[in-house]
Design an enzyme around this catalytic site. Structure first.
Site, PDB file in Angstrom:
ATOM      1  CG  HIS A  75      -2.028  -0.947   1.181  1.00 23.92           C
ATOM      2  ND1 HIS A  75      -3.080  -0.918   2.059  1.00 23.92           N
ATOM      3  CD2 HIS A  75      -2.277  -1.978   0.348  1.00 23.92           C
ATOM      4  CE1 HIS A  75      -3.935  -1.893   1.774  1.00 23.92           C
ATOM      5  NE2 HIS A  75      -3.457  -2.550   0.738  1.00 23.92           N
ATOM      6  CE1 TYR A 198      -3.966   3.494   9.768  1.00 24.11           C
ATOM      7  CE2 TYR A 198      -4.150   3.512  12.174  1.00 24.11           C
ATOM      8  CZ  TYR A 198      -3.552   3.033  11.013  1.00 24.11           C
ATOM      9  OH  TYR A 198      -2.549   2.103  11.100  1.00 24.11           O
ATOM     10  N   PRO A 290      -1.287  -0.012  19.615  1.00 30.61           N
ATOM     11  CG  PRO A 290      -3.114  -1.409  19.256  1.00 30.61           C
ATOM     12  CD  PRO A 290      -2.374  -0.688  20.331  1.00 30.61           C
ATOM     13  CE  LYS A 294       6.187   2.943  13.071  1.00 27.19           C
ATOM     14  NZ  LYS A 294       5.780   2.247  11.869  1.00 27.19           N
ATOM     15  CE1 TYR A 381       0.249   3.384  10.087  1.00 24.42           C
ATOM     16  CE2 TYR A 381       0.829   2.801   7.830  1.00 24.42           C
ATOM     17  CZ  TYR A 381       0.041   2.629   8.950  1.00 24.42           C
ATOM     18  OH  TYR A 381      -0.953   1.685   8.938  1.00 24.42           O
TER      19      TYR A 381
END
Ligand code: FAD
Ligand code: DHB
Length: 388
Positions: A75, A198, A290, A294, A381
């Protein structure tokens, strides 16, 4: 008591212990892995799903990336959804050349177990009562046996025995808890979005992730004392819809729910990560909430450093990299601690102070508007480059 000997005794067959065993055995270093649970249990534990660029590269370089490359999804962005709009964080623009791979942790574990067994690594499952006999002159005991080791790797997760074996006075512990947990949901339904969403809704945080073209993974912010069967499947879908169908034209597809679990939200670091000849790696030393995806990635990063340091020791006798292990890992650990706390604080619904709520809204809007903020999110990220 039956005695035996190995170079590195590894406690725990999660991602950290299995990758360490694989990397060390490839260097010709003798290891034994002791795991409390069954192989089937380790292979079916549904947990993380996002591999940083460096994690995916590490697995591929180690020769365990074939299925990940074939079945994992690469992605190039994620969506932040709030205030009735979606905002894409476009990795290809912000951090060119860096992406994430969506591939379930239990698939990584399956691949690592298969590779270790194919290479003849001594992996032992369902081993009861593993204990560290001594930290200075290391040995492990379990089920009436004694295993002498040059070094012990504590890869036994947050609830393991390794960290507990260190005298409390020798540990600095930093910890933060959060006033919510995550309800994790696995469902046999095609993802409703091409990338992870998100969603910071007024009703609380929710995440839409996936495992394949026909399996979706979701998380809902819930009260911390929630048990999986507190929620009916109908209630789960209703809440997921309410928290995700907040932008025009978006409909969440539903289907059979196959698993529900609850994950606690905690930030934790124990320093240092080395005590004599014991090295802690992964969740045994640190955990993160979470939200930033990571935990698994940090475990892989620790193990890279440790495998290199042990390799150097067995090749040259030098302990310089072993001495540098803790500081080298903690640098990345604290960056991930900050990022995970930041993502958690940015996206969840906190009850209470209206001032904090307005700050959060301002911060979210700024991340969506500012290239600098979005770049900071994207580089953390997708994973910062390794020091080595
Ligand atoms: P673990 O995977 O915990 O492996 C430790 C191993 O040691 C286990 O197999 C355990 O059985 C074994 N063990 C423990 N004690 C002993 C003992 N005494 N003797 C022998 N063996 C022992 N991260 C994310 O990024 N996203 C997520 O959605 C996410 N969800 C999670 C959900 C849950 C319920 C949990 C617990 C963690 C989640 N994480 C998530 C974090 C991520 O999965 C971990 O960071 C990752 O598993 C760390 O790998 P590890 O090898 O260090 O530890
Ligand atoms: C997943 C888990 C996470 O914690 C996250 O931030 C993103 C994805 C997952 O399980 O797919």
């Amino acid at each position: 008591m039956r005695p035996s000997k190995t170079s590195v005794g590894i406690i725990g067959a999660g991602p950290a212990g299995l990758l360490l065993a694989h990397l060390l055995s490839a260097k010709g270093i003798d290891v034994v892995v002791l795991e409390r649970r069954s192989r089937a249990h380790c292979e079916s534990r549904v947990r993380a799903g996002v591999l940083e660029q460096g994690t995916a590269d590490t697995l591929a370089e180690a020769g365990v990336g074939e299925r990940m490359r074939a079945e994992g999804q690469v992605h190039h962005g994620i969506e932040l959804r709030f205030g009735g709009e979606g905002h894409r964080i476009a990795f290809e623009e912000l951090v060119p050349g860096r992406a994430i791979t969506v591939y379930g942790q239990q698939e990584v574990v399956k691949d690592l177990i298969a590779a270790n067994l194919a290479n003849g690594v001594d992996l032992r499952f369902e081993v009861e009562d593993v204990a560290i006999g001594s930290l200075a002159d290391p040995y492990l005991t379990f089920g009436g046996e004694r295993l002498d080791c040059d070094f012990i790797a504590g890869c036994d997760g947050f609830h393991g025995v390794s960290r507990e074996s260190v005298p409390a006075a020798d540990l600095a512990v930093y910890e933060k808890t959060y006033p919510f947990a995550w309800l994790g949901i696995l469902a046999d339904v095609a993802p409703s979005a091409p990338e992870l969403v998100y969603s910071a809704s007024e009703r609380g945080f929710s995440l839409h992730s996936m495992r394949s073209d026909s399996v979706s993974r979701f998380y809902l912010q819930v009260p911390p004392d929630t048990r999986p069967d507190d929620w009916t499947h109908e209630a789960i879908w209703a809440e997921l819809k309410a928290r995700h169908e907040t932008v025009p034209g978006f409909t969440l597809a539903t289907g059979p729910i196959t698993q529900v679990d609850v994950a606690a939200m905690r930030s934790f670091v124990a320093e240092p990560m080395r005590f004599g000849r014991l090295f802690l790696a992964g969740d045994a030393a640190h955990i993160v909430p979470p939200t930033g995806a990571k935990g698994l990635n940090l475990a892989v990063a620790d193990v890279r450093v440790l495998a290199r340091a042990l390799g150097e020791y067995y090749r040259t006798g030098s302990e310089a990299l072993l001495d540098a292990y803790s500081a080298a890992c903690l640098d990345r650990v604290w960056r991930a601690q900050h990022f995970s706390w930041w993502m958690t604080t940015l996206l969840h619904r906190f009850e209470g102070d209206p001032y904090d709520r307005r700050l959060q809204q301002s911060h979210l809007a700024y991340v969506a508007r500012s290239r600098a903020q979005a770049t900071a999110l994207a580089e953390n990220y997708t994973g910062l480059p390794y020091a080595d």
